[in-house]
Design a protein around this motif. Structure first.
Motif, PDB file in Angstrom:
ATOM      1  N   PRO B  16       0.816  -1.225   0.000  1.00  0.00           N
ATOM      2  CA  PRO B  16       0.000   0.000   0.000  1.00  0.00           C
ATOM      3  C   PRO B  16       0.845   1.269   0.000  1.00  0.00           C
ATOM      4  N   GLN B  17       2.005   1.205   0.662  1.00  0.00           N
ATOM      5  CA  GLN B  17       2.907   2.359   0.692  1.00  0.00           C
ATOM      6  C   GLN B  17       3.409   2.669  -0.722  1.00  0.00           C
ATOM      7  N   GLY B  18       3.799   1.617  -1.430  1.00  0.00           N
ATOM      8  CA  GLY B  18       4.236   1.782  -2.812  1.00  0.00           C
ATOM      9  C   GLY B  18       3.126   2.331  -3.690  1.00  0.00           C
ATOM     10  N   LYS B  19       1.924   1.804  -3.504  1.00  0.00           N
ATOM     11  CA  LYS B  19       0.765   2.269  -4.279  1.00  0.00           C
ATOM     12  C   LYS B  19       0.512   3.749  -4.027  1.00  0.00           C
ATOM     13  N   ALA B  20       0.628   4.166  -2.765  1.00  0.00           N
ATOM     14  CA  ALA B  20       0.411   5.568  -2.412  1.00  0.00           C
ATOM     15  C   ALA B  20       1.439   6.447  -3.102  1.00  0.00           C
ATOM     16  N   VAL B  21       2.709   6.004  -3.107  1.00  0.00           N
ATOM     17  CA  VAL B  21       3.763   6.761  -3.783  1.00  0.00           C
ATOM     18  C   VAL B  21       3.460   6.854  -5.275  1.00  0.00           C
ATOM     19  N   GLU B  22       3.023   5.728  -5.854  1.00  0.00           N
ATOM     20  CA  GLU B  22       2.724   5.695  -7.290  1.00  0.00           C
ATOM     21  C   GLU B  22       1.621   6.692  -7.643  1.00  0.00           C
ATOM     22  N   GLN B  23       0.570   6.716  -6.820  1.00  0.00           N
ATOM     23  CA  GLN B  23      -0.529   7.648  -7.075  1.00  0.00           C
ATOM     24  C   GLN B  23      -0.088   9.094  -6.886  1.00  0.00           C
ATOM     25  N   ALA B  24       0.743   9.328  -5.879  1.00  0.00           N
ATOM     26  CA  ALA B  24       1.230  10.691  -5.626  1.00  0.00           C
ATOM     27  C   ALA B  24       2.093  11.166  -6.788  1.00  0.00           C
ATOM     28  N   LEU B  25       2.948  10.267  -7.307  1.00  0.00           N
ATOM     29  CA  LEU B  25       3.774  10.631  -8.467  1.00  0.00           C
ATOM     30  C   LEU B  25       2.887  10.957  -9.659  1.00  0.00           C
ATOM     31  N   GLY B  26       1.844  10.143  -9.849  1.00  0.00           N
ATOM     32  CA  GLY B  26       0.908  10.391 -10.946  1.00  0.00           C
ATOM     33  C   GLY B  26       0.252  11.752 -10.823  1.00  0.00           C
ATOM     34  N   SER B  27      -0.184  12.094  -9.604  1.00  0.00           N
ATOM     35  CA  SER B  27      -0.893  13.370  -9.449  1.00  0.00           C
ATOM     36  C   SER B  27       0.071  14.557  -9.471  1.00  0.00           C
ATOM     37  N   LEU B  28       1.372  14.296  -9.353  1.00  0.00           N
ATOM     38  CA  LEU B  28       2.369  15.370  -9.513  1.00  0.00           C
ATOM     39  C   LEU B  28       2.763  15.542 -10.982  1.00  0.00           C
ATOM     40  N   GLY B  29       2.190  14.700 -11.846  1.00  0.00           N
ATOM     41  CA  GLY B  29       2.437  14.866 -13.272  1.00  0.00           C
ATOM     42  C   GLY B  29       3.510  13.955 -13.849  1.00  0.00           C
ATOM     43  N   PHE B  30       4.021  13.013 -13.049  1.00  0.00           N
ATOM     44  CA  PHE B  30       5.007  12.072 -13.591  1.00  0.00           C
ATOM     45  C   PHE B  30       4.267  10.909 -14.248  1.00  0.00           C
ATOM     46  N   ALA B  31       4.390  10.825 -15.573  1.00  0.00           N
ATOM     47  CA  ALA B  31       3.680   9.767 -16.303  1.00  0.00           C
ATOM     48  C   ALA B  31       4.603   8.562 -16.506  1.00  0.00           C
TER      49      ALA B  31
END
Lengths: 81, 81
Positions: B16-31
């Protein structure tokens, strides 16, 4: 391309988590252990295939989200998948 | 002797920690970022100078304290200091 990121506390920054591990190891009977420092290790897959662009991109991720650069250092390695 | 220990979740174990990081990166614009997994990175200094004994000792530390071997893998590297 797989990126492997290490985020570690800068030297001089107090590491209570590391201290706790050190004391726990001591009380479990492991002698001669010192200087325990705990950091984070993050792996991620990138669609980007250009190494230089990937490096620049992951550096931005570290600066913006993954590391608190006031107290933490980060290092980035790449592995082909 | 300095030991560097990576503790990572076994593949198949939800991160879940990794998933949270992944979503945060996505919402910061990293595709184009996927498969984010977050683990622990531990450095410690050993008085032990014999490489084989140090390896055995650190493996015991991992089994007993540093890693939850039900859901986590660990790997150990050594560096001379």
């Amino acid at each position: 391309m797989k990126a492997k990121i290490h985020v570690t506390l800068k030297s001089g920054v107090l590491d209570p988590q590391g201290k706790a591990v050190e004391q726990a190891l001591g009380s479990l009977g492991f002698a001669g252990v010192s200087g325990v420092r705990q950091g984070k290790y993050i792996e991620l897959d990138l669609d980007e295939t250009d190494r230089a662009k990937a490096q620049a991109n992951v550096e931005k991720m570290c600066e913006k989200l993954l590391a608190n650069t006031v107290i933490e250092n980060y290092s980035i390695d790449f592995a082909e998948t």
